[in-house]
Design a protein around this motif. Structure first.
Motif, short mmCIF file in Angstrom:
data_model
loop_
_atom_site.label_atom_id
_atom_site.label_comp_id
_atom_site.label_asym_id
_atom_site.label_seq_id
_atom_site.Cartn_x
_atom_site.Cartn_y
_atom_site.Cartn_z
N GLY A 269 0.81 -1.22 0.00
CA GLY A 269 0.00 0.00 0.00
C GLY A 269 0.84 1.26 0.00
N ILE A 270 1.98 1.22 0.69
CA ILE A 270 2.87 2.39 0.70
C ILE A 270 3.38 2.66 -0.71
CG2 ILE A 270 5.11 3.24 1.47
CD1 ILE A 270 4.55 1.94 4.18
N THR A 271 3.74 1.62 -1.44
CA THR A 271 4.25 1.81 -2.80
C THR A 271 3.18 2.43 -3.70
OG1 THR A 271 5.75 -0.04 -2.60
CG2 THR A 271 5.19 0.66 -4.82
N ALA A 272 2.02 1.78 -3.78
CA ALA A 272 0.95 2.30 -4.65
C ALA A 272 0.46 3.65 -4.15
CB ALA A 272 -0.19 1.30 -4.72
N GLY A 273 0.34 3.80 -2.84
CA GLY A 273 -0.13 5.07 -2.28
C GLY A 273 0.83 6.22 -2.55
N SER A 274 2.13 5.95 -2.47
CA SER A 274 3.10 7.02 -2.73
C SER A 274 3.06 7.44 -4.20
CB SER A 274 4.51 6.58 -2.34
OG SER A 274 5.00 5.56 -3.18
#
Length: 157
Positions: free
Chosen positions: A63-68
């Motif tokens: 989620g951090i990857t896609a969210g960033s």
């Protein structure tokens, strides 16, 4: 009657990343259920907890990857777009790295963690999220050159 409301300037990658997050959530739910059942059978309550913690870690990092990237896409079309995009995405990767190391040091040696179940659920989450990324991107119908504005044709005069 047609609408004349202009579409907001949104990169074409945004729907793909949102779909990755949705499919990733379903994947995580499946890994949690299977991991909890297998972990419970193999190691009891600590196996269930380890499977849930490992899956949660993998999902948060995905989620951090896609969210960033989704956050960085908000700067598309501005003068600072390139710098902001790479700064936000690199910051997300560094955040994941630091949080992962901190969690591994905190969870090491805990009596309620079964290390093998934790490791296998993290691996399942990482490999599963990579498969989700590949499947969603392969099924997306994005042109090779998207989000491009061509210059005006020279006038014949």
């Amino acid at each position: 009657m047609t609408s004349t409301t202009p579409q907001p300037n949104q990169p074409t990658s945004v729907p793909v990343l949102r779909r990755i997050l949705v499919y990733g959530a379903f994947l995580a739910l499946g890994i949690m259920v299977v991991g909890a059942i297998v972990g419970g059978l193999v190691a009891g309550v600590s196996g269930v907890v380890s499977a849930l913690v490992g899956t949660l870690m993998a999902v948060v990092f995905m989620g951090i990857t896609a969210g960033s990237i989704l956050l960085a896409n908000r700067f598309a079309g501005t003068e600072a777009a390139i710098g902001a995009f790479f700064g936000i995405v690199m910051g997300g990767w560094l955040l994941k790295f630091v949080v992962f190391l901190a969690l591994m040091f905190l969870l090491r040696g805990q009596p309620w963690i079964q290390p093998v179940v934790l490791l296998l659920s993290i691996i399942a989450g990482v490999v599963g999220s990579l498969v989700v990324d590949v499947v969603v991107v392969m099924k997306s119908r994005m042109p090779y050159a998207s989000d491009v504005t061509l210059p005006k044709a020279p006038s014949d005069g």
